[in-house]
Design a protein around this motif. Structure first.
Motif, PDB file in Angstrom:
ATOM      1  N   ASN A 120       0.822  -1.209   0.000  1.00 10.93           N
ATOM      2  CA  ASN A 120       0.000   0.000   0.000  1.00 10.93           C
ATOM      3  C   ASN A 120       0.858   1.262   0.000  1.00 10.93           C
ATOM      4  N   GLN A 124       1.022   4.153  -2.854  1.00 11.88           N
ATOM      5  CA  GLN A 124       0.858   5.579  -2.573  1.00 11.88           C
ATOM      6  C   GLN A 124       2.023   6.384  -3.144  1.00 11.88           C
ATOM      7  N   LYS A 128       2.245   9.309  -5.978  1.00 14.44           N
ATOM      8  CA  LYS A 128       2.807  10.626  -5.679  1.00 14.44           C
ATOM      9  C   LYS A 128       3.859  11.068  -6.687  1.00 14.44           C
TER      10      LYS A 128
END
Length: 342
Positions: A120, A124, A128
């Protein structure tokens, strides 16, 4: 969610059980209808509660797995944590015991939860990096307890909204530690995260030969602006402070107290008897400059207790009676505090 029955199904059910329902007239019929509605609401509420409890149980499992990983604990210790939770719940809120028993915290489950968290976080970070306008990396390699060289790569990036992101990109095992090998590993990692070299503005390393040496060094392969690690710079700068006379005595006293079991126990007992907030003195590790502040701070705050203990043991605390030396100690505490706060 409970599916809404079709009108045909309701009519067929009513006609099949018509005799049963026809016995209810007027008010009793309305009351029976309300009973049916109440039963339906209760059933829906029960299902929602079960779903909510299941979600809470899974979430708790992930949270505990994260804490186990962050604190470098063995995955099997999670079962001990579960046992503590169950025993506590039996005392505090017995009606919730089954919920806590349902929390899955086996060793394999915790390992899976940690992997899920890592995945996870990577996802992320992948999301980004698309908005990064520029980034820099910090690279350091060191051997772990098994003797395998590990390469840690950190990233500091700025996005279009000028929001700074600092993350550990990865820890990579190395078979060879030449500058070229390190560069290839780092380059492959940047490609994995779709980080173009055109956005790389600088990189930070220590002064190891494989990083900054004359041949096959990592810096030469990168060809970007290079920054020497600030912590290593602090260590080098500390050599010019001319305060060795302070550290030498501090290290001597700390080793005298901490390296001998009897002295350590007696000193801890002394601190406990006088109601001191500290239990002992930390060790000073020269290779880890940031530990210097912790040692000097504790030594400064415990200087009176140390003076008493040394006199009890027949050792000379002459430096602690020297005002000039004590002033130098205070200066060192302030300097290391500022360096530690950078």
């Amino acid at each position: 969610n409970i599916s809404v029955p079709k009108e045909y199904s309701i009519r067929r059910h009513y006609e099949t059980h018509r005799e049963k329902y026809d016995q209810y007239k007027e008010k009793s019929r309305v009351d029976k209808l309300w009973d049916f509605k109440a039963a339906l609401v209760k059933q829906q509420s029960l299902l929602r509660n079960v779903k909510r409890d299941n979600e809470a149980v899974v979430k708790a499992s992930y949270i505990i797995a994260e804490l186990v990983a962050k604190n470098s604990k063995c995955f099997s210790e999670s079962e001990f944590i579960k046992g503590c939770l169950v025993k506590t719940t039996e005392t505090v809120c017995p009606d919730k015991v089954q919920i806590f028993k349902n929390i899955s915290l086996s060793r394999n489950t915790v390992a899976e939860r940690v992997d899920d968290n890592v995945t996870n976080l990577s996802e992320q970070l992948f999301a980004k990096v698309k908005s990064f306008t520029a980034f820099s990396i910090a690279v350091d390699e060191s051997a772990d307890v098994s003797g395998v060289e590990q390469l840690a790569v950190f990233i500091r990036a700025c996005d279009t909204d000028l929001i700074i992101t600092e993350e550990l990109l990865d820890i990579i095992s190395l078979k060879n530690t030449t500058g070229e090998d390190i560069f290839n590993k780092v380059y492959g990692l940047l490609e994995k995260y779709n980080l173009p070299l055109s956005k790389l503005v600088c990189e930070a390393t220590d002064g190891a030969p494989s990083m900054t040496g004359k041949q096959n060094r990592f810096v030469a392969n990168c060809k970007f602006h290079h920054i020497h690690c600030i912590i290593h710079q602090e260590v080098l700068s500390s050599k010019f402070i001319k305060m060795n006379h302070v550290l030498q005595f501090v290290k001597k006293v700390v080793n005298f107290i901490q390296s001998q079991g009897l002295n350590q126990c007696q000193f801890s007992s002394l601190l406990s008897d006088i109601g001191c907030e500290f239990e002992s003195l930390p060790y000073y590790a020269e290779v880890c400059w940031l530990s210097c502040y912790s040692v000097l701070k504790h030594f400064w705050l415990l200087r009176e207790e140390i003076k008493i203990f040394l006199e009890m043991k027949g050792e000379s605390p002459d430096k602690l009676y020297d005002d000039n030396w004590v002033q130098d100690l205070a200066i060192m505490v302030n300097i290391t505090w500022h360096l530690n706060d950078l």
